[in-house]
Design a protein around this motif. Sequence first.
Motif, PDB file in Angstrom:
ATOM      1  N   LEU A 108       0.804  -1.251  -0.026  1.00  0.00           N
ATOM      2  CA  LEU A 108      -0.019   0.031   0.093  1.00  0.00           C
ATOM      3  C   LEU A 108       0.887   1.342   0.088  1.00  0.00           C
ATOM      4  CD1 LEU A 108      -2.503  -0.941   2.679  1.00  0.00           C
ATOM      5  CD2 LEU A 108      -2.963  -1.174   0.214  1.00  0.00           C
ATOM      6  N   PRO A 109       0.394   2.264  -0.550  1.00  0.00           N
ATOM      7  CA  PRO A 109       1.185   3.581  -0.596  1.00  0.00           C
ATOM      8  C   PRO A 109       1.208   4.105   0.822  1.00  0.00           C
ATOM      9  CG  PRO A 109      -1.027   3.962  -1.556  1.00  0.00           C
ATOM     10  CD  PRO A 109      -0.994   2.409  -1.211  1.00  0.00           C
ATOM     11  N   THR A 110       2.203   4.936   1.302  1.00  0.00           N
ATOM     12  CA  THR A 110       2.315   5.482   2.508  1.00  0.00           C
ATOM     13  C   THR A 110       2.173   7.195   2.288  1.00  0.00           C
ATOM     14  OG1 THR A 110       4.083   3.817   3.243  1.00  0.00           O
ATOM     15  CG2 THR A 110       3.851   5.854   4.409  1.00  0.00           C
ATOM     16  N   ILE A 111       1.093   7.637   3.245  1.00  0.00           N
ATOM     17  CA  ILE A 111       0.719   8.985   2.890  1.00  0.00           C
ATOM     18  C   ILE A 111       1.092   9.575   4.153  1.00  0.00           C
ATOM     19  CG2 ILE A 111      -1.201  10.482   2.658  1.00  0.00           C
ATOM     20  CD1 ILE A 111      -0.858   8.272   0.503  1.00  0.00           C
ATOM     21  N   LEU A 112       1.947  10.810   4.001  1.00  0.00           N
ATOM     22  CA  LEU A 112       2.366  11.453   5.206  1.00  0.00           C
ATOM     23  C   LEU A 112       1.544  12.671   5.445  1.00  0.00           C
ATOM     24  CD1 LEU A 112       4.510  12.090   7.230  1.00  0.00           C
ATOM     25  CD2 LEU A 112       5.955  13.272   5.729  1.00  0.00           C
ATOM     26  N   PHE A 113       0.989  12.728   6.474  1.00  0.00           N
ATOM     27  CA  PHE A 113       0.441  14.076   6.921  1.00  0.00           C
ATOM     28  C   PHE A 113       1.144  14.952   7.391  1.00  0.00           C
ATOM     29  CE2 PHE A 113      -3.358  10.851   6.439  1.00  0.00           C
ATOM     30  CZ  PHE A 113      -3.864  11.438   5.560  1.00  0.00           C
ATOM     31  N   TYR A 114       0.996  16.325   7.051  1.00  0.00           N
ATOM     32  CA  TYR A 114       1.832  17.242   7.625  1.00  0.00           C
ATOM     33  C   TYR A 114       1.046  18.395   8.313  1.00  0.00           C
ATOM     34  CZ  TYR A 114       4.446  21.876   8.714  1.00  0.00           C
ATOM     35  OH  TYR A 114       5.006  22.930   9.184  1.00  0.00           O
TER      36      TYR A 114
ATOM     37  N   ASP B 177      -2.987  23.614   4.865  1.00  0.00           N
ATOM     38  CA  ASP B 177      -2.714  24.822   5.716  1.00  0.00           C
ATOM     39  C   ASP B 177      -2.857  25.973   4.566  1.00  0.00           C
ATOM     40  OD1 ASP B 177      -1.701  26.611   7.732  1.00  0.00           O
ATOM     41  OD2 ASP B 177       0.453  26.044   7.341  1.00  0.00           O
ATOM     42  N   SER B 178      -3.884  26.014   3.951  1.00  0.00           N
ATOM     43  CA  SER B 178      -4.266  27.118   3.028  1.00  0.00           C
ATOM     44  C   SER B 178      -5.588  27.320   2.690  1.00  0.00           C
ATOM     45  CB  SER B 178      -3.494  26.789   1.531  1.00  0.00           C
ATOM     46  OG  SER B 178      -3.873  25.301   1.247  1.00  0.00           O
TER      47      SER B 178
ATOM     48  N   ALA C 174      -7.569  28.749  14.756  1.00  0.00           N
ATOM     49  CA  ALA C 174      -8.971  27.835  14.249  1.00  0.00           C
ATOM     50  C   ALA C 174      -8.625  27.440  12.811  1.00  0.00           C
ATOM     51  CB  ALA C 174     -10.001  28.693  14.252  1.00  0.00           C
ATOM     52  N   SER C 175      -7.944  28.240  11.884  1.00  0.00           N
ATOM     53  CA  SER C 175      -7.963  28.108  10.391  1.00  0.00           C
ATOM     54  C   SER C 175      -6.489  27.777  10.138  1.00  0.00           C
ATOM     55  CB  SER C 175      -8.251  29.247   9.636  1.00  0.00           C
ATOM     56  OG  SER C 175      -8.039  29.097   8.408  1.00  0.00           O
ATOM     57  N   ASP C 176      -5.462  28.560  10.867  1.00  0.00           N
ATOM     58  CA  ASP C 176      -4.095  28.190  10.600  1.00  0.00           C
ATOM     59  C   ASP C 176      -3.220  27.701  11.837  1.00  0.00           C
ATOM     60  OD1 ASP C 176      -1.494  28.725   9.984  1.00  0.00           O
ATOM     61  OD2 ASP C 176      -1.512  30.727   9.961  1.00  0.00           O
ATOM     62  N   ASP C 177      -3.086  26.703  12.176  1.00  0.00           N
ATOM     63  CA  ASP C 177      -3.523  25.581  11.156  1.00  0.00           C
ATOM     64  C   ASP C 177      -4.128  24.471  12.135  1.00  0.00           C
ATOM     65  OD1 ASP C 177      -3.386  23.911   8.821  1.00  0.00           O
ATOM     66  OD2 ASP C 177      -1.807  22.725   9.758  1.00  0.00           O
ATOM     67  N   LYS C 178      -4.387  24.514  13.374  1.00  0.00           N
ATOM     68  CA  LYS C 178      -5.044  23.549  14.033  1.00  0.00           C
ATOM     69  C   LYS C 178      -6.226  23.051  13.694  1.00  0.00           C
ATOM     70  CE  LYS C 178      -3.336  25.066  18.589  1.00  0.00           C
ATOM     71  NZ  LYS C 178      -3.721  25.701  19.922  1.00  0.00           N
TER      72      LYS C 178
ATOM     73  N   PRO D 157       5.601  14.023  -3.910  1.00  0.00           N
ATOM     74  CA  PRO D 157       4.535  15.339  -4.289  1.00  0.00           C
ATOM     75  C   PRO D 157       3.858  15.547  -3.107  1.00  0.00           C
ATOM     76  CG  PRO D 157       3.595  13.224  -5.197  1.00  0.00           C
ATOM     77  CD  PRO D 157       5.199  12.862  -4.772  1.00  0.00           C
ATOM     78  N   VAL D 158       3.746  16.996  -3.019  1.00  0.00           N
ATOM     79  CA  VAL D 158       3.218  17.588  -2.036  1.00  0.00           C
ATOM     80  C   VAL D 158       1.573  17.803  -2.439  1.00  0.00           C
ATOM     81  CG1 VAL D 158       2.962  19.389  -0.106  1.00  0.00           C
ATOM     82  CG2 VAL D 158       5.084  18.278  -0.920  1.00  0.00           C
ATOM     83  N   LEU D 159       0.468  17.458  -1.849  1.00  0.00           N
ATOM     84  CA  LEU D 159      -0.846  17.922  -1.887  1.00  0.00           C
ATOM     85  C   LEU D 159      -1.254  18.853  -1.146  1.00  0.00           C
ATOM     86  CD1 LEU D 159      -2.596  14.288  -2.407  1.00  0.00           C
ATOM     87  CD2 LEU D 159      -1.688  15.943  -4.058  1.00  0.00           C
ATOM     88  N   LEU D 160      -1.230  20.133  -1.502  1.00  0.00           N
ATOM     89  CA  LEU D 160      -1.901  21.304  -1.041  1.00  0.00           C
ATOM     90  C   LEU D 160      -3.294  21.411  -0.888  1.00  0.00           C
ATOM     91  CD1 LEU D 160       1.038  23.699  -1.625  1.00  0.00           C
ATOM     92  CD2 LEU D 160       0.856  22.525   0.462  1.00  0.00           C
ATOM     93  N   LEU D 161      -3.956  20.847   0.049  1.00  0.00           N
ATOM     94  CA  LEU D 161      -5.725  20.864  -0.175  1.00  0.00           C
ATOM     95  C   LEU D 161      -5.993  21.846   1.174  1.00  0.00           C
ATOM     96  CD1 LEU D 161      -5.927  16.900  -0.255  1.00  0.00           C
ATOM     97  CD2 LEU D 161      -5.573  18.668  -1.958  1.00  0.00           C
ATOM     98  N   GLY D 162      -6.165  22.989   0.725  1.00  0.00           N
ATOM     99  CA  GLY D 162      -6.620  23.979   1.919  1.00  0.00           C
ATOM    100  C   GLY D 162      -8.255  23.950   2.113  1.00  0.00           C
ATOM    101  N   TRP D 163      -8.704  24.047   3.472  1.00  0.00           N
ATOM    102  CA  TRP D 163      -9.946  23.980   3.752  1.00  0.00           C
ATOM    103  C   TRP D 163     -10.220  25.376   4.216  1.00  0.00           C
ATOM    104  CZ3 TRP D 163      -9.919  19.926   1.605  1.00  0.00           C
ATOM    105  CH2 TRP D 163      -9.318  18.479   2.069  1.00  0.00           C
ATOM    106  N   GLY D 164      -9.462  26.364   4.275  1.00  0.00           N
ATOM    107  CA  GLY D 164      -9.549  27.774   4.902  1.00  0.00           C
ATOM    108  C   GLY D 164     -10.097  28.682   3.767  1.00  0.00           C
ATOM    109  N   GLN D 165     -10.363  29.906   4.190  1.00  0.00           N
ATOM    110  CA  GLN D 165     -11.132  30.832   3.437  1.00  0.00           C
ATOM    111  C   GLN D 165     -10.127  32.065   3.572  1.00  0.00           C
ATOM    112  OE1 GLN D 165     -15.379  31.482   4.135  1.00  0.00           O
ATOM    113  NE2 GLN D 165     -15.913  29.394   3.985  1.00  0.00           N
ATOM    114  N   ILE D 166     -10.087  32.979   2.495  1.00  0.00           N
ATOM    115  CA  ILE D 166      -9.483  34.234   2.619  1.00  0.00           C
ATOM    116  C   ILE D 166      -9.800  35.040   3.593  1.00  0.00           C
ATOM    117  CG2 ILE D 166     -10.413  35.567   1.057  1.00  0.00           C
ATOM    118  CD1 ILE D 166      -7.811  36.205  -0.357  1.00  0.00           C
ATOM    119  N   THR D 167     -11.028  34.989   3.959  1.00  0.00           N
ATOM    120  CA  THR D 167     -11.545  36.083   5.016  1.00  0.00           C
ATOM    121  C   THR D 167     -11.258  35.322   6.481  1.00  0.00           C
ATOM    122  OG1 THR D 167     -13.699  34.640   4.753  1.00  0.00           O
ATOM    123  CG2 THR D 167     -13.407  37.065   3.602  1.00  0.00           C
ATOM    124  N   ASP D 168     -10.459  34.283   6.550  1.00  0.00           N
ATOM    125  CA  ASP D 168     -10.232  33.804   7.915  1.00  0.00           C
ATOM    126  C   ASP D 168      -9.418  34.556   8.905  1.00  0.00           C
ATOM    127  OD1 ASP D 168     -11.860  31.441   7.268  1.00  0.00           O
ATOM    128  OD2 ASP D 168     -10.185  30.217   6.876  1.00  0.00           O
TER     129      ASP D 168
END
Lengths: 470, 470
Positions: free
Chosen positions: B85-91, B187-188, B124-128, B420-431
């Motif tokens: 199985l592939p290994t996924i590193l969460f940062y 974290d974005s 709350a958003s950055d980054d906890k 490869p790094v996957l940058l999957l941001g859940w935040g909003q610019i108004t955070d």
Amino acid sequence: MSNPIPENPDYIEYIESHKDEYEKDLFELLSIPSISSQTIHEADVARTAQWICDRLTSMNLDAQIVETTGHPAVFAQTKNPNPDLPTILFYGHYDVQPVDPLNLWKTPPFEPVINDGFIYARGASDDKGQMFTHILGPEAWYKTTGSMPVNVKYILEGDEESGGDAMDTFVRNNADLLACDCVVISDSQMFAPGRPAICYGLRGLAYVEVIYKGPNKDLHSGTFGGAITNPANALCKAIAGVHDDKYNVTFPGFYADVENIQLAEQERLAGLGIDETEFLASAGVTDSVGESGYTITERHWARPTFDVNGIISGYTGEGSKTVLPAVASAKMSCRLVPYQDPEKIVESIRQYFQDACPPGITMEFIVHSYTPAVIVDVNNPFVKAAAKTLEKAFGRSPEFTRDGGSIPIVSAFTEALNSPVLLLGWGQITDNIHSPNERFCLADFHRGIKASAILLKQLAGIEPKSAGKE
Amino acid sequence: MSNPIPENPDYIEYIESHKDEYEKDLFELLSIPSISSQTIHEADVARTAQWICDRLTSMNLDAQIVETTGHPAVFAQTKNPNPDLPTILFYGHYDVQPVDPLNLWKTPPFEPVINDGFIYARGASDDKGQMFTHILGPEAWYKTTGSMPVNVKYILEGDEESGGDAMDTFVRNNADLLACDCVVISDSQMFAPGRPAICYGLRGLAYVEVIYKGPNKDLHSGTFGGAITNPANALCKAIAGVHDDKYNVTFPGFYADVENIQLAEQERLAGLGIDETEFLASAGVTDSVGESGYTITERHWARPTFDVNGIISGYTGEGSKTVLPAVASAKMSCRLVPYQDPEKIVESIRQYFQDACPPGITMEFIVHSYTPAVIVDVNNPFVKAAAKTLEKAFGRSPEFTRDGGSIPIVSAFTEALNSPVLLLGWGQITDNIHSPNERFCLADFHRGIKASAILLKQLAGIEPKSAGKE
């Protein structure tokens, strides 16, 4: 220094024999933190006024606390003045500058100590220590003769360091009360240690604060950097534009009313033989930049300036923070020379910073204070009497100097009272006034007391003008 | 938003049914003031690490606190990983920015509240908040199936906001420990509310502090003004010179390695249909200045910048003080774009401010941190799997965006782990990250948890590389 032959053994001997009491009393005065620009010290300022009022009352003067639009002032005068004698008005200020950065003080600013012949404390030189000499000199006359050879008046204020115009207003509204033949002020420096001076010129001041407002909050400098106008960058750019390559000030019309320094004065200033390397060393530097075409002495005595007094924006704490600041503000001031109109200069500054606002920035403008420069006629009899006095008290004839600083009240006196002002500074340029570790030469404190007493005798012979009842 | 059909009812239902517990646990995490740049909060940072370590341990992972050159980090990994199985590193990072100016917070920064669908708290958003979704998603797999469809690793740090390079060093020294097939980071920001994004570009950073030292103490601006070089004026002039009339940065060689934005990317960015008026409004302004020839979006996503982050000199307290400051200092940073060398830029900045020192000023230079920009190849299978995941979790296919901010660690991952790094941001610019009243959309918190769980399934089918044993 050769000790002068006293003309009146009584009061001179009295002064000589009360040095310890004088120092003890000065320490008491210096221990009150009368910082007029900080509201937390309001009670201390009032307490200082009362302390002085009590002292003047004990000299058989008619003394009282008088209200002003700012802090209270102390007014005192000779009971039943003799119309045949000239009336001398002593002015001084008992308030002091703030003390920060406190960590740079070697001893607490309001716990006076004597070290190497200097009294260290906030206000020691500016102006409590100098002011106090003009209480103790006349007091010596009263204690030894039961009277004084001239009519005296005192107006001692508590707003000089707060930039307010309370005393200015008071003087202009109370010209009759303060009417006199000359005004005596000791709130400046001697030419050099042991070399007394009569200061015939002061610079004016225009002190403002500019606040550049950008985004409605500090922003993330990554998310927004490059897209949003940064008020700190904008303010720095505007400030940078105030000086051109020759260090001339670019505010429109800034030099319009400035009179070039006359050759005679250039020569007199040069004749003082000031060691500019030594002057720079006194500030801890070996070199400096400034308006081209002028000596360093001319630059800080007789030329107008623009200086940032304080600037703050964004994150200035420990470590780093990647913010694009919401606001940037700067306290800034121009020193002015004779014939510059402070109100015109303030408006020119306002217009300049308004015009310098880039898109995305709005400006708030605060005028803290302004006052014109002053030049005293060195050919009036009071100046001559003062020169004789200084020679006797300090054993050396005075130099005629100018001062780069401002004493806003002096222009009020010259304009409202129409009386000459004697600027007899007992301080030294190394006194650290407005800085940590302010100090005052102990010997000059005692010479100042003696000079103040001798001055009364020297001025006594001058014909009084019909005292102020215009 | 249309709710996607779950492929695995169990873990989706588990997530749906645990919203209350998730929010309660996040509030607990947010209530710890883990400000990494302020030494007074050192214990809080350590406490946060322990809290996270315990949570990962409860998911049957082999979790531990690991020492770094800075604050402790948390490392965890699947026990007995399956090599097929592939290994996924969460940062992620559990430390937060300072909170000043505190008086602008509507509610205390470390007492989380929900208001109008947003969680308000520092971190709350950055980054906890974003980081926690990648703990809860995999946790749902474990709770419902007793295992996970991929091998997981976690490296969660406490130095991201302190500008230190502790984690950078750790990653480069522990490439084997962290070896993986791809790195996942949230974290974005999303492109817009309800519109998920995959961020393929980050700007770099070069953050320095310049201290201009003039006289050996604050001087009286009257006595010395005009004669002595004013460090505040000098620093403002130097800062002003960093931008030319077209808002280009003038540091020598600054643009030497900058690649112009390609036409295809210009078109893609334009195609996003960003409302720049709305963007400016989000910062509370109606207009701005910036590098000429670029759109506002290009300026903060894909162009390098220079911003003052903080500046201080002289008297900045109440009222006015007529001082000529002894020292002026500014914290300043450049945002960098791909191929700019941070070390070369830092040296260019140092040289510029050294050359800008006028006579009478000496410079002290502090390098706070620097990191290169990052560009991710959007054509690898992990990015495609992520795109599919976001479509399922958010009901809408993601936009491909860049971000003006920096995640220093990303370049360490790309260089040291060659993954490869996957940058999957859940935040909003108004955070309001890095600002008062930081917040995180509650619905996106829950969608993020779901996305993290779905992502494991999407990545499961990808052929693993021989895990890191190069």
